[in-house]
Scaffold this active site. Structure first.
Site, short mmCIF file in Angstrom:
data_model
loop_
_atom_site.label_atom_id
_atom_site.label_comp_id
_atom_site.label_asym_id
_atom_site.label_seq_id
_atom_site.Cartn_x
_atom_site.Cartn_y
_atom_site.Cartn_z
CD GLU A 115 47.87 43.35 69.38
OE1 GLU A 115 47.88 42.15 69.72
OE2 GLU A 115 47.24 44.23 69.99
N GLY A 141 43.92 45.96 71.15
CA GLY A 141 43.66 47.13 72.00
C GLY A 141 42.45 46.96 72.90
CB ALA A 180 44.20 49.55 67.50
CD GLU A 195 47.44 46.28 73.72
OE1 GLU A 195 46.82 46.73 72.72
OE2 GLU A 195 48.67 46.31 73.83
#
Ligand code: COA
Length: 260
Positions: free
Chosen positions: A135, A112, A66, A115
């Protein structure tokens, strides 16, 4: 929608979505997530697209996570919304798409990015791929389904270690964990994905769609996967593809599926 951060190519019933922010290692900002939602939806609704491949542009990254610069100042409420919206618009959306989605992991797939790869129906990696959920090194946890899908794919202990250490694994380790199905050279990555996609696209699209739905059902806490399988199995008997597939077998010819 005019795409700024992705582009789509379509050939032989295969749609390839390339995430294209190479200077930011294809990090997923809000706009990219929305563009991906629209692109996946459009391709899924296009009957000519039988399989979707998603990859990253450049030689370095699939998606490096992200976009950290976008959420660094977020409040508790905004953080929650970021995860909820992302899961709804992209990650759960991709996982539950009727059209098969293959992640071609061509470099860093972090946070992300991993993910997103895990939300796809399966993954193929190039030898230079590096995967991880970093993270906790940023003081946060995976928020786009990583705490749920990583244990499903690699087992709880391995997922716990990867998440808690925030470390990266290479493509061979990801293969040995079952996180990716194949590892090939960077040059061979898209050709192999296309080859697999072509094999899928020769099959009944309506049966493939039911198979995706039922496999996913087994991973939902509030759905009985076995009961879902019985329903979907029965549903197939009412389709043109079932009549064509079984007739073709008995007549010793190749099936020509209409996808209905
Ligand atoms: N969000 C925002 N920007 C990112 C990013 C991310 N997740 N990942 C990389 N970038 C940007 C960098 O800030 C840099 O931008 P700049 O050139 O404007 O400074 C550019 O992409 C290139 O990255 P850089 O860090 O210089 O490349 P590198 O080869 O030295 O390192 C990584 C590669 C992947 C190890 C490193 O970029 C990294 O750790 N990224 C963050 C990974 C992460 O924590 N993801 C989870 C987010 S929740």
């Amino acid at each position: 929608m005019d795409y700024e951060n992705i582009y789509i190519e379509e050939e032989n019933n295969i749609g390839t979505i390339t995430i294209n922010r190479p200077k930011k290692l294809n990090a997923l900002n809000k706009r990219t997530i929305e563009e991906l939602h629209v692109a996946f939806k459009e391709l899924d609704e296009d009957a000519d697209t039988k399989v979707i491949i998603v990859t990253g542009s450049g030689e370095k990254a699939f998606v490096a996570g992200a976009d950290i610069s976008e959420f660094a100042h977020f409040s508790v409420k905004e953080g929650r919304q970021l995860a909820a919206m992302g899961q709804k618009r992209l990650f759960d959306f991709v996982e539950n798409l009727s059209t098969p989605v293959i992640a071609a992991v061509n470099g860093f797939a972090l946070g992300g990015g991993l993910e997103l790869a895990m939300a796809c129906h399966f993954r193929v990696a190039s030898t230079n791929a590096r995967m991880g959920l970093p993270e906790v090194s940023l003081g946060v946890i995976p928020g786009y389904g990583g705490t749920q899908r990583l244990p499903q794919l690699v087992g709880k202990g391995r997922a716990m270690e990867m998440i808690m250490t925030a470390g990266m694994i290479d493509a061979d380790k990801a293969f040995s964990f079952g996180l990716v199905n194949h590892v090939v050279s960077p040059e061979e990555l898209l050709p192999l994905c296309i080859k697999i996609a072509s094999r899928i696209s020769n099959n009944s699209a309506v049966a493939v769609k039911q198979a995706i739905k039922v496999v996913n059902a087994g991973f939902k806490y509030d759905v009985d996967g076995y009961a879902a399988e019985i329903d979907a199995f029965g549903h197939c008997f009412g389709t043109d593809d079932f009549r064509e597939g079984t007739s073709a077998f008995l007549e010793k010819r190749k099936a020509d599926f209409s996808g209905s």
